[in-house]
Write a protein that holds these residues in place. Structure first.
Motif, PDB file in Angstrom:
ATOM      1  N   VAL A  23      72.003  13.919  35.245  1.00 11.75           N
ATOM      2  CA  VAL A  23      70.863  14.799  35.508  1.00 11.75           C
ATOM      3  C   VAL A  23      70.013  14.970  34.254  1.00 11.75           C
ATOM      4  O   VAL A  23      68.783  14.999  34.322  1.00 11.75           O
ATOM      5  CB  VAL A  23      71.341  16.155  36.066  1.00 11.75           C
ATOM      6  CG1 VAL A  23      70.195  17.142  36.172  1.00 11.75           C
ATOM      7  CG2 VAL A  23      72.008  15.965  37.413  1.00 11.75           C
ATOM      8  N   GLY A  24      70.661  15.058  33.096  1.00 13.68           N
ATOM      9  CA  GLY A  24      69.906  15.165  31.851  1.00 13.68           C
ATOM     10  C   GLY A  24      69.045  13.948  31.600  1.00 13.68           C
ATOM     11  O   GLY A  24      67.891  14.063  31.167  1.00 13.68           O
ATOM     12  N   ALA A  25      69.581  12.768  31.888  1.00 10.01           N
ATOM     13  CA  ALA A  25      68.793  11.546  31.719  1.00 10.01           C
ATOM     14  C   ALA A  25      67.621  11.515  32.704  1.00 10.01           C
ATOM     15  O   ALA A  25      66.516  11.089  32.353  1.00 10.01           O
ATOM     16  CB  ALA A  25      69.680  10.322  31.908  1.00 10.01           C
ATOM     17  N   LEU A  26      67.865  11.976  33.923  1.00  6.81           N
ATOM     18  CA  LEU A  26      66.776  12.023  34.908  1.00  6.81           C
ATOM     19  C   LEU A  26      65.679  13.003  34.495  1.00  6.81           C
ATOM     20  O   LEU A  26      64.496  12.734  34.661  1.00  6.81           O
ATOM     21  CB  LEU A  26      67.319  12.388  36.288  1.00  6.81           C
ATOM     22  CG  LEU A  26      68.129  11.312  37.005  1.00  6.81           C
ATOM     23  CD1 LEU A  26      68.731  11.871  38.279  1.00  6.81           C
ATOM     24  CD2 LEU A  26      67.276  10.102  37.288  1.00  6.81           C
ATOM     25  N   LEU A  27      66.090  14.152  33.951  1.00  3.18           N
ATOM     26  CA  LEU A  27      65.097  15.130  33.511  1.00  3.18           C
ATOM     27  C   LEU A  27      64.296  14.614  32.325  1.00  3.18           C
ATOM     28  O   LEU A  27      63.089  14.851  32.230  1.00  3.18           O
ATOM     29  CB  LEU A  27      65.773  16.449  33.152  1.00  3.18           C
ATOM     30  CG  LEU A  27      66.303  17.279  34.320  1.00  3.18           C
ATOM     31  CD1 LEU A  27      66.985  18.534  33.802  1.00  3.18           C
ATOM     32  CD2 LEU A  27      65.201  17.624  35.294  1.00  3.18           C
ATOM     33  N   LEU A  28      64.952  13.925  31.416  1.00  2.00           N
ATOM     34  CA  LEU A  28      64.225  13.359  30.281  1.00  2.00           C
ATOM     35  C   LEU A  28      63.269  12.252  30.718  1.00  2.00           C
ATOM     36  O   LEU A  28      62.254  12.018  30.072  1.00  2.00           O
ATOM     37  CB  LEU A  28      65.198  12.821  29.234  1.00  2.00           C
ATOM     38  CG  LEU A  28      65.866  13.871  28.351  1.00  2.00           C
ATOM     39  CD1 LEU A  28      66.855  13.214  27.408  1.00  2.00           C
ATOM     40  CD2 LEU A  28      64.841  14.654  27.569  1.00  2.00           C
ATOM     41  N   ALA A  29      63.592  11.594  31.823  1.00  2.00           N
ATOM     42  CA  ALA A  29      62.708  10.564  32.348  1.00  2.00           C
ATOM     43  C   ALA A  29      61.517  11.157  33.102  1.00  2.00           C
ATOM     44  O   ALA A  29      60.599  10.434  33.482  1.00  2.00           O
ATOM     45  CB  ALA A  29      63.487   9.620  33.264  1.00  2.00           C
ATOM     46  N   GLY A  30      61.537  12.481  33.347  1.00  2.00           N
ATOM     47  CA  GLY A  30      60.388  13.129  33.976  1.00  2.00           C
ATOM     48  C   GLY A  30      60.531  13.396  35.456  1.00  2.00           C
ATOM     49  O   GLY A  30      59.539  13.736  36.106  1.00  2.00           O
TER      50      GLY A  30
END
Length: 75
Positions: A23-30
């Protein structure tokens, strides 16, 4: 000697840790901007990434302790 089963503590901290990393990677991807205004900040993704790393690292402790106990039973 290899472990036959993973300890419950490793599952209880490892699975949420992997989910936090994802989820953190998805949030950083926007991808969180449409869900809530706070999720569009880069800090939200960074917090989840750091939490995920901490949880996955903490999941290693039950594994190490179980491995040491298995080696102790063999001797």
């Amino acid at each position: 000697m290899a472990l036959k089963r993973l300890p419950a503590g490793a599952w209880l901290m490892g699975i949420p840790g992997l989910l936090c990393l994802l989820v953190g990677a998805l949030l950083l991807a926007g991808f969180g901007a449409d869900l809530h205004p706070l999720l569009q900040e880069s800090g939200a993704g960074l917090v989840l990434l750091v939490s995920g790393v901490a949880l996955v690292g903490s999941a290693a402790f039950p594994l190490v302790l179980a491995e040491l106990a298995a080696k102790d039973e063999v001797q």
